[in-house]
Design a protein around this motif. Sequence first.
Motif, mmCIF file in Angstrom:
data_model
loop_
_atom_site.group_PDB
_atom_site.id
_atom_site.type_symbol
_atom_site.label_atom_id
_atom_site.label_comp_id
_atom_site.label_asym_id
_atom_site.label_seq_id
_atom_site.Cartn_x
_atom_site.Cartn_y
_atom_site.Cartn_z
ATOM 1 N N ALA A 1 4.879 10.619 -18.216
ATOM 2 C CA ALA A 1 4.598 11.878 -18.923
ATOM 3 C C ALA A 1 5.875 12.464 -19.534
ATOM 4 O O ALA A 1 5.878 12.948 -20.668
ATOM 5 N N ARG A 2 6.972 12.418 -18.779
ATOM 6 C CA ARG A 2 8.216 12.989 -19.291
ATOM 7 C C ARG A 2 8.719 12.205 -20.499
ATOM 8 O O ARG A 2 9.155 12.774 -21.494
ATOM 9 N N SER B 1 0.398 15.521 -9.158
ATOM 10 C CA SER B 1 1.461 15.089 -8.241
ATOM 11 C C SER B 1 2.595 16.102 -8.179
ATOM 12 O O SER B 1 3.499 15.974 -7.360
ATOM 13 N N ALA B 2 2.556 17.123 -9.040
ATOM 14 C CA ALA B 2 3.630 18.123 -9.066
ATOM 15 C C ALA B 2 3.242 19.444 -8.412
ATOM 16 O O ALA B 2 4.105 20.262 -8.121
ATOM 17 N N SER C 1 6.371 6.532 -11.460
ATOM 18 C CA SER C 1 5.339 7.567 -11.338
ATOM 19 C C SER C 1 4.719 7.948 -12.677
ATOM 20 O O SER C 1 5.296 7.711 -13.741
ATOM 21 N N ALA D 1 -0.196 13.261 -13.465
ATOM 22 C CA ALA D 1 1.189 13.732 -13.393
ATOM 23 C C ALA D 1 1.234 15.175 -12.898
ATOM 24 O O ALA D 1 2.062 15.541 -12.062
ATOM 25 N N ARG D 2 0.322 16.000 -13.413
ATOM 26 C CA ARG D 2 0.281 17.403 -12.981
ATOM 27 C C ARG D 2 -0.077 17.519 -11.510
ATOM 28 O O ARG D 2 0.537 18.288 -10.768
ATOM 29 N N PHE E 1 9.903 7.131 -7.907
ATOM 30 C CA PHE E 1 9.947 8.187 -8.922
ATOM 31 C C PHE E 1 9.961 7.594 -10.337
ATOM 32 O O PHE E 1 9.393 8.153 -11.263
ATOM 33 N N PHE E 2 10.607 6.427 -10.485
ATOM 34 C CA PHE E 2 10.619 5.799 -11.815
ATOM 35 C C PHE E 2 9.289 5.116 -12.139
ATOM 36 O O PHE E 2 9.035 4.791 -13.296
ATOM 37 N N TYR F 1 -2.048 12.602 -17.784
ATOM 38 C CA TYR F 1 -1.378 13.894 -17.586
ATOM 39 C C TYR F 1 -1.958 14.631 -16.379
ATOM 40 O O TYR F 1 -1.233 15.326 -15.651
ATOM 41 N N MET G 1 4.655 10.870 -13.541
ATOM 42 C CA MET G 1 5.615 11.862 -14.053
ATOM 43 C C MET G 1 6.620 11.214 -15.014
ATOM 44 O O MET G 1 6.998 11.820 -16.013
ATOM 45 N N PHE G 2 7.071 10.012 -14.661
ATOM 46 C CA PHE G 2 8.044 9.324 -15.532
ATOM 47 C C PHE G 2 7.393 9.046 -16.884
ATOM 48 O O PHE G 2 7.963 9.341 -17.939
#
Lengths: 191, 188
Positions: free
Chosen positions: B152-153, B102-103, B147, B99-100, B144-145, B96, B149-150
């Motif tokens: 985490a989401r 990278s945002a 990442s 992921a954070r 993006f797929f 996480y 983030m993917f």
Amino acid sequence: MTGSSAVPELSGTQASILAAYAELIEELGSDDVSYRVIARRAGIAERTVFRNYPTRVDLLLATAAWIETTLFAREESHSIFDIPLAIRDAMQRYDLRPELAHVVAETAMRGVSGAAPSPDRAHLERLLDAEVPSLDAAQRRAVIAALSHLDSAGTWVTFRREFGMDRRDIADAAAWAAEAVLDSIRDRVAS
Amino acid sequence: MEEPVDTATAILASAAVLLRERTFDDISYRALADEVGISERTIYRQYPTRAHLLAALSNWIEQTRFPLPPFVTVSDFRAAVHERFRAFDTLPAYAYVGARASAISPTLDIEPAYITRAIEAMLDVAAPTLNRRDQRRIAASLRFFSSAMFWARLRTGFDMDAGEICDAFDRAVDNVLAKLPDGTRAES
């Protein structure tokens, strides 16, 4: 608005606190804004801000949800195949408010203690089930997850940061990716 | 014991230890200073804001816990990403943070991540004659797929585990690569 189920009703005072904080984030960044400054901008007492949002994390998460559902609200899509258009619009809107887009993207990446990362999930599921009810569970979930991922501020942040794309390129690439996801189900619509 | 390290790295190592029991937001500079055995001022000198700390912590975690296996072909790319998603599942608190980080609004001049360059190089080989716009669309989508983030989401928003996330990732990659026009693929 599609994600409204995830956002609790706000009082007028709360809405003015969140709007004031969002404004200040754009001016100063999210780090440096004190409760005193927020209270002054909202025209209320500092203790009122504390009473509504006891911690900075509470305040930031509520503000992120408010930003996503008001400033970045999607026009309602009536078909799953309209989602790429909504994504294109959303990317353009994120690009106009970069500081706020970063806040929305980051707060959704905090796990269960953060903002909801897929506020549009239920809406996407309704659209998909109505139009393409024949998918097996894994395929259905993969389509929803991929579209939900693309329809997010994270897309805007990643395409900009990692590829140096501008507004037009981001909107194009995000909508293109969503079309690619939909290609797999395009000809499976229920008659 | 581990090698002695510089102050900046010692701070990150201690932050990583604290991450095992609390979230990043609950790690104060005060607690971090106590953990490292230095003054709070020293931490501020290294990391003037929490965003700086988050970015540096994410880089350090990435290098020490989630090294990306090298890949050249699409199938190696898939395998490398699967391995990362499974590693994320074993250390979610660390993933996480990635992921954070990278945002957030970048704190420094940010170089694209290694995986971005590797995906572009992979496409140069897999589809050497592909036009530039489609190449960027495909690279950006694959990036993006794959990442954090993917991961985490899908973990938070869909309650999916690494196996299910890998499956959703594979399907997304299939969809994206299906857009490659005939004749652009180098492989047979």
